[in-house]
Design a protein around this motif. Structure first.
Motif, PDB file in Angstrom:
ATOM      1  N   VAL A   1       5.922 -10.458  20.312  1.00  0.00           N
ATOM      2  CA  VAL A   1       5.904 -11.193  19.048  1.00  0.00           C
ATOM      3  C   VAL A   1       4.622 -10.905  18.266  1.00  0.00           C
ATOM      4  N   LEU A   2       3.481 -10.956  18.934  1.00  0.00           N
ATOM      5  CA  LEU A   2       2.208 -10.710  18.244  1.00  0.00           C
ATOM      6  C   LEU A   2       2.136  -9.295  17.675  1.00  0.00           C
ATOM      7  N   LEU A   3       2.614  -8.316  18.417  1.00  0.00           N
ATOM      8  CA  LEU A   3       2.521  -6.927  17.969  1.00  0.00           C
ATOM      9  C   LEU A   3       3.576  -6.581  16.930  1.00  0.00           C
ATOM     10  N   ASN A   4       4.716  -7.261  16.946  1.00  0.00           N
ATOM     11  CA  ASN A   4       5.751  -6.987  15.947  1.00  0.00           C
ATOM     12  C   ASN A   4       5.340  -7.429  14.547  1.00  0.00           C
ATOM     13  N   VAL A   5       4.388  -8.330  14.454  1.00  0.00           N
ATOM     14  CA  VAL A   5       3.917  -8.783  13.143  1.00  0.00           C
ATOM     15  C   VAL A   5       3.357  -7.604  12.334  1.00  0.00           C
ATOM     16  N   PHE A   6       2.733  -6.648  13.000  1.00  0.00           N
ATOM     17  CA  PHE A   6       2.220  -5.464  12.296  1.00  0.00           C
ATOM     18  C   PHE A   6       3.371  -4.706  11.628  1.00  0.00           C
ATOM     19  N   ASP A   7       4.476  -4.548  12.342  1.00  0.00           N
ATOM     20  CA  ASP A   7       5.635  -3.855  11.780  1.00  0.00           C
ATOM     21  C   ASP A   7       6.254  -4.646  10.630  1.00  0.00           C
ATOM     22  N   VAL A   8       6.237  -5.959  10.742  1.00  0.00           N
ATOM     23  CA  VAL A   8       6.763  -6.811   9.671  1.00  0.00           C
ATOM     24  C   VAL A   8       5.908  -6.664   8.407  1.00  0.00           C
ATOM     25  N   PHE A   9       4.587  -6.597   8.565  1.00  0.00           N
ATOM     26  CA  PHE A   9       3.693  -6.388   7.425  1.00  0.00           C
ATOM     27  C   PHE A   9       4.044  -5.085   6.703  1.00  0.00           C
ATOM     28  N   VAL A  10       4.173  -4.008   7.443  1.00  0.00           N
ATOM     29  CA  VAL A  10       4.455  -2.699   6.842  1.00  0.00           C
ATOM     30  C   VAL A  10       5.816  -2.717   6.158  1.00  0.00           C
ATOM     31  N   LYS A  11       6.798  -3.319   6.788  1.00  0.00           N
ATOM     32  CA  LYS A  11       8.141  -3.388   6.202  1.00  0.00           C
ATOM     33  C   LYS A  11       8.126  -4.221   4.925  1.00  0.00           C
ATOM     34  N   ALA A  12       7.386  -5.318   4.920  1.00  0.00           N
ATOM     35  CA  ALA A  12       7.314  -6.178   3.741  1.00  0.00           C
ATOM     36  C   ALA A  12       6.692  -5.443   2.562  1.00  0.00           C
ATOM     37  N   VAL A  13       5.655  -4.677   2.812  1.00  0.00           N
ATOM     38  CA  VAL A  13       5.010  -3.921   1.737  1.00  0.00           C
ATOM     39  C   VAL A  13       5.951  -2.831   1.215  1.00  0.00           C
ATOM     40  N   SER A  14       6.760  -2.283   2.078  1.00  0.00           N
ATOM     41  CA  SER A  14       7.679  -1.212   1.686  1.00  0.00           C
ATOM     42  C   SER A  14       8.831  -1.714   0.826  1.00  0.00           C
ATOM     43  N   MET A  15       9.023  -3.018   0.757  1.00  0.00           N
ATOM     44  CA  MET A  15      10.120  -3.571  -0.034  1.00  0.00           C
ATOM     45  C   MET A  15       9.675  -4.006  -1.429  1.00  0.00           C
ATOM     46  N   VAL A  16       8.413  -3.852  -1.759  1.00  0.00           N
ATOM     47  CA  VAL A  16       7.903  -4.245  -3.072  1.00  0.00           C
ATOM     48  C   VAL A  16       8.341  -3.199  -4.102  1.00  0.00           C
ATOM     49  N   PRO A  17       8.990  -3.628  -5.186  1.00  0.00           N
ATOM     50  CA  PRO A  17       9.423  -2.650  -6.187  1.00  0.00           C
ATOM     51  C   PRO A  17       8.235  -2.062  -6.940  1.00  0.00           C
ATOM     52  N   ARG A  18       8.396  -0.821  -7.332  1.00  0.00           N
ATOM     53  CA  ARG A  18       7.348  -0.161  -8.113  1.00  0.00           C
ATOM     54  C   ARG A  18       7.249  -0.836  -9.478  1.00  0.00           C
ATOM     55  N   VAL A  19       6.046  -1.008  -9.992  1.00  0.00           N
ATOM     56  CA  VAL A  19       5.813  -1.711 -11.252  1.00  0.00           C
ATOM     57  C   VAL A  19       6.535  -1.029 -12.408  1.00  0.00           C
ATOM     58  N   GLU A  20       6.478   0.292 -12.460  1.00  0.00           N
ATOM     59  CA  GLU A  20       7.074   0.990 -13.600  1.00  0.00           C
ATOM     60  C   GLU A  20       8.591   0.834 -13.661  1.00  0.00           C
ATOM     61  N   THR A  21       9.236   0.562 -12.523  1.00  0.00           N
ATOM     62  CA  THR A  21      10.688   0.349 -12.558  1.00  0.00           C
ATOM     63  C   THR A  21      11.028  -0.984 -13.199  1.00  0.00           C
ATOM     64  N   LYS A  22      10.091  -1.908 -13.200  1.00  0.00           N
ATOM     65  CA  LYS A  22      10.305  -3.211 -13.834  1.00  0.00           C
ATOM     66  C   LYS A  22       9.844  -3.208 -15.290  1.00  0.00           C
ATOM     67  N   LEU A  23       8.745  -2.508 -15.573  1.00  0.00           N
ATOM     68  CA  LEU A  23       8.219  -2.477 -16.932  1.00  0.00           C
ATOM     69  C   LEU A  23       9.005  -1.548 -17.854  1.00  0.00           C
ATOM     70  N   TYR A  24       9.405  -0.407 -17.349  1.00  0.00           N
ATOM     71  CA  TYR A  24      10.084   0.606 -18.159  1.00  0.00           C
ATOM     72  C   TYR A  24      11.391   1.036 -17.493  1.00  0.00           C
ATOM     73  N   PRO A  25      12.373   0.151 -17.454  1.00  0.00           N
ATOM     74  CA  PRO A  25      13.629   0.530 -16.813  1.00  0.00           C
ATOM     75  C   PRO A  25      14.340   1.620 -17.619  1.00  0.00           C
ATOM     76  N   VAL A  26      14.862   2.596 -16.926  1.00  0.00           N
ATOM     77  CA  VAL A  26      15.582   3.695 -17.545  1.00  0.00           C
ATOM     78  C   VAL A  26      17.012   3.655 -17.031  1.00  0.00           C
ATOM     79  N   GLU A  27      17.957   3.692 -17.984  1.00  0.00           N
ATOM     80  CA  GLU A  27      19.356   3.659 -17.566  1.00  0.00           C
ATOM     81  C   GLU A  27      19.690   4.907 -16.771  1.00  0.00           C
TER      82      GLU A  27
END
Length: 109
Positions: free
Chosen positions: A49-75
């Motif tokens: 459990v303690l060591l899996n938290v590191f993997d959860v951190f990395v996975k959580a960061v990988s799910m953050v959308p890129r800013v430009e996809t929200k600011l300048y959406p392209v069809e």
């Protein structure tokens, strides 16, 4: 907790930190089951459990959308582009090892 480093330093504070003795160890229950005594959680479960938290951190960061996809959406463009963090595997392994050492030292049973 703001970062993966904060999580690691919760268990392994740097030597120059003033409050390095705040970590009080782990709490483990002693359970009587019939005539057998056992510890809960088991050492393997606790460590996992303690060591899996590191993997959860990395996975959580990988799910953050890129800013430009929200600011300048392209069809027609890939609108679900996410960040690809550059976190060296050896850095994560080293952090996991340092926390594992604390578990080995503190988990007496």
């Amino acid at each position: 907790m703001d970062s993966i480093l904060d999580y690691q330093q919760l268990y392994c504070p740097p030597p120059d930190i003033v409050r390095k003795n705040d970590f009080q160890g782990f709490i483990v229950r002693l359970v009587l089951e019939g005539v057998d005594m056992k510890f809960e959680p088991s050492r393997a479960d606790f460590e996992t459990v303690l060591l899996n938290v590191f993997d959860v951190f990395v996975k959580a960061v990988s799910m953050v959308p890129r800013v430009e996809t929200k600011l300048y959406p392209v069809e027609g463009a890939r609108s679900k582009a996410t960040l690809r963090p550059v976190i060296a595997d050896n850095h994560i392994v080293a952090m996991k090892e340092s926390v594992k050492e604390v578990v080995d030292r503190e988990f007496i049973p």
